[in-house]
Write a protein that holds these residues in place. Structure first.
Motif, mmCIF file in Angstrom:
data_model
loop_
_atom_site.group_PDB
_atom_site.id
_atom_site.type_symbol
_atom_site.label_atom_id
_atom_site.label_comp_id
_atom_site.label_asym_id
_atom_site.label_seq_id
_atom_site.Cartn_x
_atom_site.Cartn_y
_atom_site.Cartn_z
ATOM 1 N N ALA A 82 8.955 11.855 1.855
ATOM 2 C CA ALA A 82 10.362 11.624 1.520
ATOM 3 C C ALA A 82 11.188 11.154 2.705
ATOM 4 C CB ALA A 82 10.973 12.908 0.956
ATOM 5 N N SER A 83 10.714 11.392 3.929
ATOM 6 C CA SER A 83 11.605 11.207 5.080
ATOM 7 C C SER A 83 11.177 10.133 6.068
ATOM 8 C CB SER A 83 11.742 12.535 5.839
ATOM 9 O OG SER A 83 10.473 12.975 6.312
ATOM 10 N N VAL A 84 9.943 9.627 6.003
ATOM 11 C CA VAL A 84 9.521 8.641 7.008
ATOM 12 C C VAL A 84 9.043 7.378 6.316
ATOM 13 C CG1 VAL A 84 8.822 10.499 8.579
ATOM 14 C CG2 VAL A 84 7.089 9.376 7.176
ATOM 15 N N PRO A 85 9.124 6.214 6.999
ATOM 16 C CA PRO A 85 8.586 4.970 6.424
ATOM 17 C C PRO A 85 7.087 5.101 6.169
ATOM 18 C CG PRO A 85 9.952 4.515 8.353
ATOM 19 C CD PRO A 85 9.754 5.991 8.317
ATOM 20 N N LEU A 86 6.592 4.292 5.254
ATOM 21 C CA LEU A 86 5.181 4.360 4.879
ATOM 22 C C LEU A 86 4.254 4.202 6.073
ATOM 23 C CD1 LEU A 86 5.237 2.323 1.553
ATOM 24 C CD2 LEU A 86 4.589 4.722 1.799
ATOM 25 N N GLU A 87 4.617 3.333 7.007
ATOM 26 C CA GLU A 87 3.772 3.111 8.186
ATOM 27 C C GLU A 87 3.573 4.389 8.997
ATOM 28 O OE1 GLU A 87 3.987 -1.127 10.229
ATOM 29 O OE2 GLU A 87 5.985 -0.308 9.855
ATOM 30 N N GLN A 88 4.525 5.313 8.913
ATOM 31 C CA GLN A 88 4.480 6.509 9.742
ATOM 32 C C GLN A 88 3.910 7.732 9.026
ATOM 33 O OE1 GLN A 88 5.230 6.600 13.008
ATOM 34 N NE2 GLN A 88 5.397 4.376 12.776
ATOM 35 N N VAL A 89 3.633 7.624 7.732
ATOM 36 C CA VAL A 89 3.198 8.807 6.979
ATOM 37 C C VAL A 89 1.914 9.392 7.558
ATOM 38 C CG1 VAL A 89 2.277 9.582 4.761
ATOM 39 C CG2 VAL A 89 4.380 8.232 4.838
ATOM 40 N N LEU A 90 0.873 8.573 7.700
ATOM 41 C CA LEU A 90 -0.394 9.110 8.216
ATOM 42 C C LEU A 90 -0.269 9.622 9.647
ATOM 43 C CD1 LEU A 90 -3.421 6.986 6.946
ATOM 44 C CD2 LEU A 90 -2.855 9.354 6.461
#
Length: 844
Positions: free
Chosen positions: A517-525
């Motif tokens: 919910a809180s970070v861009p997709l690039e940063q999820v992993l």
């Protein structure tokens, strides 16, 4: 920030290309003259204090473009006069006192004040000799004056005209400045890491003079010339323009030439391009004075074509082979040199017709693979009528279907064998036979997926079209091929999306939910791996990636090795959309598609006699099976993952056994090298062979292969030309465009012009009312369409969309209109009505 030490000036946008390149050279461990970089913001601040500067600058730029040289030179003097008259502001001068004083204390020959423009020494343009540099500057006041002179040289008519030729926009504040200690030198000059006269990348060209090389660099002096072997530094030839050296070696002794060539090759490798390097030998060794990409090299490709080959047109093969991530796309990885794409396309062709084929013949020249361009007939050219290829299908389709069904079982066996071999072996020699066997078996499966069988889909769709025309020649039945073949048996790409959606809906860990919910997709992993490494989601996602053939997260720590072909952003977009409830359920979408399909099929069946119905059902079954098969070649992805894993594991073992320095070195060995190693068990012999293969590979890697060889060479299309002609616009008056429907349906939404459907910023912001507008005819053949089309509501393409996109859109109930000539920049964000039933797109 007014200045930084040169070693910290690694941001070209702030300190210019020359300073950034030298900072990189220093970081690589090469000696550079000590100095500082004065930021371009100092010039920006100085210009901000000049009255009416923006309008004066715009007038000057227009005048230079239109006026003669004398008028432009006078205008340049007038523009520069206020800056020349005003010394550097007190705060700037005060900030320079300490570093300049320190540099002067250690500089018997004074300082050099040198330009470092934003666009200088870049891969696109060198600006060699365009801007000013000054040597022997002896005090702080002189340094301040010369800084101003460097700024002003960035506005000269010569500089502005060079910018225009390069297609670059001039910027008044685009100049930073270097201040460096002048080092007394024994000799100096320039080395090019390819011959600038011939383009030969296997010869370095050197110009050398005694002392400083300022006259040589400005073009007003001459020096001794040398040609050096690129990999050894051996002197291949000398052209001694200067006299006075009794040894016959000229200005540059052989030992110095070898040392210089080694440094130049190291920088060439680090920068990944041919370089123009200014250098100087001082009493304590070599200094690198400047390093920039060598632009405008002549084309060089020393390939010998025989007479017959020259009569043909040869174009580069865009290889489907596993490739190293650091090599050009059609330079063949040595480990795969024995496999030919041409053979892959022909292995499963029938004897009596050609189903489909990209090419019949390919060749390697200097390690690069080319295919012969030729006209290859389509299947319809082998038959007098559709009835003839219906009879052909009656004879052959059952065989291909059995082979297609066996393919899935073979993939599962391949994965089991790979996992068992990794588990049950300890050495590289023990694992290599399995690695090669899996490679060959996967190649066979790949050949079956890419050659003849995939074209059965087109053949069956064509046949279905003829049958529908016979049954309902006057459109008495509201049915189309697109509707009847949609939503059949579950395809592999639907399985991928279904699995990712199920994973997203099952997320119940609050920490994971908060990250999504809180970070861009690039940063999820990265965030999950750093802060929540034990979460259940990561384990489930890793397991799913192995099942689906997606790059596992555990591979992210590996150095560049493969072109992996997939990052995690699109997968995580599918997971997040399901978690948020923003995506349509792909299973429900297919169920609806199947209902529409069955209704349309039943309408046709009720319209015909029982005898015709049996024939119709048979052809519909063929079309559904083989249309889906066109998509199902993506099901090879898990097998490719195991092939890559085996190669990585063998590479790791070779590193442990001190044969290789890094796992990727395995790719440089040939199949026969590995078989010999398995037979003899001699690691030292394999290590020696690897050194030879590395030299061979880098020899090829230094080349830039032409876009075409043979008789078509003069007709090479310009870079960036579209691969497919865009269709003529049928009607655009009043915001109305006609096209060809590839998936039926009607929606209203917002135009979303996209450059890359896998771009993280696009995936982060997709909305349910988006109609994707593709920018070119042949884009996005292998996008993750099932995941995208469960979110957006429509697709418009200027050309014929890839079959994969069309079929997935049919399964998801998303309309697709192709062959539409649009002005994408003018409709982005506009409200559109897309009616693919009528083949119309309307601007609302």
């Amino acid at each position: 920030m007014i200045w930084v030490p040169l070693e910290q000036a690694d941001q070209a946008e702030e300190f210019g290309g020359k300073a950034a390149n030298l900072a990189r050279v220093a970081a690589l461990g090469y000696a550079v003259p000590e100095g500082i970089a004065v930021a371009r913001t100092v010039l920006r601040d100085a210009l901000a204090r000049q009255p009416d500067w923006p309008s004066r600058w715009r007038r000057y730029v227009r005048l230079v473009a239109e006026a003669d040289s004398a008028t432009a030179a006078a205008a340049h003097r007038d523009l520069a006069a206020p800056l020349r008259a005003a010394p550097l502001l007190g705060a700037v001068r005060e900030a320079l006192v300490a570093p300049v004083t320190r540099l002067l204390a250690a500089a018997d020959a004074g300082l050099a004040v040198r330009s470092s423009a934003l666009y200088e020494d870049s891969p696109r343009a060198s600006f060699a000799g365009v801007f000013e540099s000054y040597l022997g500057v002896a005090d702080l006041d002189a340094v301040c004056r010369r800084i101003c002179d460097c700024w002003i040289s960035g506005w000269s008519p010569r500089a502005l005209r060079y910018l225009a030729r390069m297609g670059l926009e001039p910027g008044a504040d685009a100049m930073a400045v270097l201040v460096q200690r002048v080092v007394p030198t024994q000799c100096a000059g320039v080395i090019y890491t390819a011959d600038p006269d011939s383009g030969n990348p296997w010869q370095f060209a050197v110009q050398a003079v005694p002392g400083l090389a300022d006259d040589l660099m400005s073009g007003s002096g001459v020096g001794d010339g040398y040609r050096l072997a690129w990999n050894t530094g051996a002197v291949l030839s000398r052209d001694l323009a200067l006299s006075g050296n009794a040894s016959g070696e000229g200005t540059l002794p052989a030992a110095a030439a070898q040392s210089l060539a080694a440094a130049a090759l190291g920088l060439d490798r680090a920068f990944g391009t041919r370089l123009d390097i200014e250098w100087a030998f001082a009493a304590d060794g070599l200094r690198i004075v400047q390093a920039r990409p060598l632009t405008a090299l002549p084309e060089f490709f020393a390939a010998e074509l025989d007479t017959a080959e020259r009569e043909s047109t040869w174009r580069p093969v865009l290889c489907t082979l596993p490739l190293r991530s650091d090599q050009p796309p059609h330079l063949i990885t040595p480990l795969y040199r024995d496999l030919s794409e041409a053979e892959m396309w022909t292995r499963y062709q029938p004897d009596d017709i050609v189903l489909t084929m990209a090419w019949r013949e390919s060749r390697d020249w200097l390690g690069y693979r080319y295919m012969r361009e030729e006209t290859i007939p389509t299947f319809v050219e082998f038959f007098a009528s559709p009835g003839d290829y219906e009879a052909w299908l009656d004879r052959n389709e059952p065989h291909y279907r059995r082979r297609w069904d066996e393919r899935g079982r073979e993939l599962r066996t391949l994965a089991d064998d790979a996992a068992a071999a990794i588990r049950d072996t300890a050495t590289a020699a023990e694992l290599i036979p399995t690695m090669l066997a899996v490679r060959d078996r996967f190649w066979d499966l790949n050949s079956f997926g890419w050659s003849g069988p995939q074209s059965l889909g087109w053949m069956c769709e064509s046949l279905l079209g003829h049958v529908l025309a016979e049954i309902a020649p006057d459109d008495a039945i509201d049915a189309s091929i697109e509707t009847i073949v949609a939503g059949g048996a579950e395809s592999f790409t639907l399985l991928v999306t279904r699995s990712l959606q199920e994973l997203g809906r099952a997320i119940d860990e609050p920490d994971v939910q908060r990250v999504f919910a809180s970070v861009p997709l690039e940063q999820v992993l990265p965030v999950l791996q750093r802060h929540h490494p034990e979460c259940r989601f990561l384990g489930r996602y890793e397991e799913l990636c192995w099942q689906l053939g997606r790059t596992p997260p555990s591979w992210q720590g590996r150095p560049p090795f493969w072109r992996l072909g997939h990052d995690h952003v699109s997968s995580l977009h599918t997971v997040r959309a399901a978690l948020r409830g923003e995506a349509r359920d792909v299973v429900a979408a297919q169920r609806q598609s199947r209902a529409r399909r069955d209704a349309a099929t039943d309408a046709v069946r009720q319209h015909v006699t029982a005898a015709a119905r049996e024939r119709f059902d048979k052809i519909v079954a063929w079309a559904r099976e083989w249309t889906r098969a066109l998509n199902d070649r993506h099901g090879l992805a898990p097998g490719l993952l195991w092939e890559k894993e085996l190669i990585w594991r063998v590479g790791e073992r070779l590193v442990r056994e001190r044969v290789a320095k890094q796992p990727a070195d395995l790719l440089l060995l040939y199949r026969e090298d590995l078989l010999e190693f398995v037979s003899t068990g001699e690691p030292h012999a394999l290590a020696a062979r690897l050194t030879e293969r590395q030299d061979e590979f880098e020899h090829c890697l230094r080349l830039t292969a032409p876009a075409v060889l043979g008789r078509g060479r003069a007709d090479t299309p310009s870079a960036g030309a579209p691969a497919t002609e865009l269709p003529a616009e049928a009607e655009a008056s009043g915001g109305l465009w006609h096209g060809v429907p590839f998936a039926r349906g009607s929606v209203t939404g917002r135009a979303r012009v996209v450059a890359d459907v896998a771009a993280p910023d696009l995936l982060d912001s997709l909305a349910a009312d988006d109609i994707l507008v593709l920018p070119c005819a042949n884009a996005f053949a292998y996008a993750d369409w099932h995941s995208l089309l469960t979110v957006v509501c429509g697709v418009v393409s200027p050309g014929r969309p890839a079959h994969h996109l069309s079929q997935v859109a049919r399964e998801c109930g998303v309309p697709v209109l192709g062959e539409v000539c649009l002005p994408p920049g003018r409709i982005d964000g506009a409200k559109l009505h897309l009616d693919a039933n009528a083949g119309v797109l309307r601007l609302l």
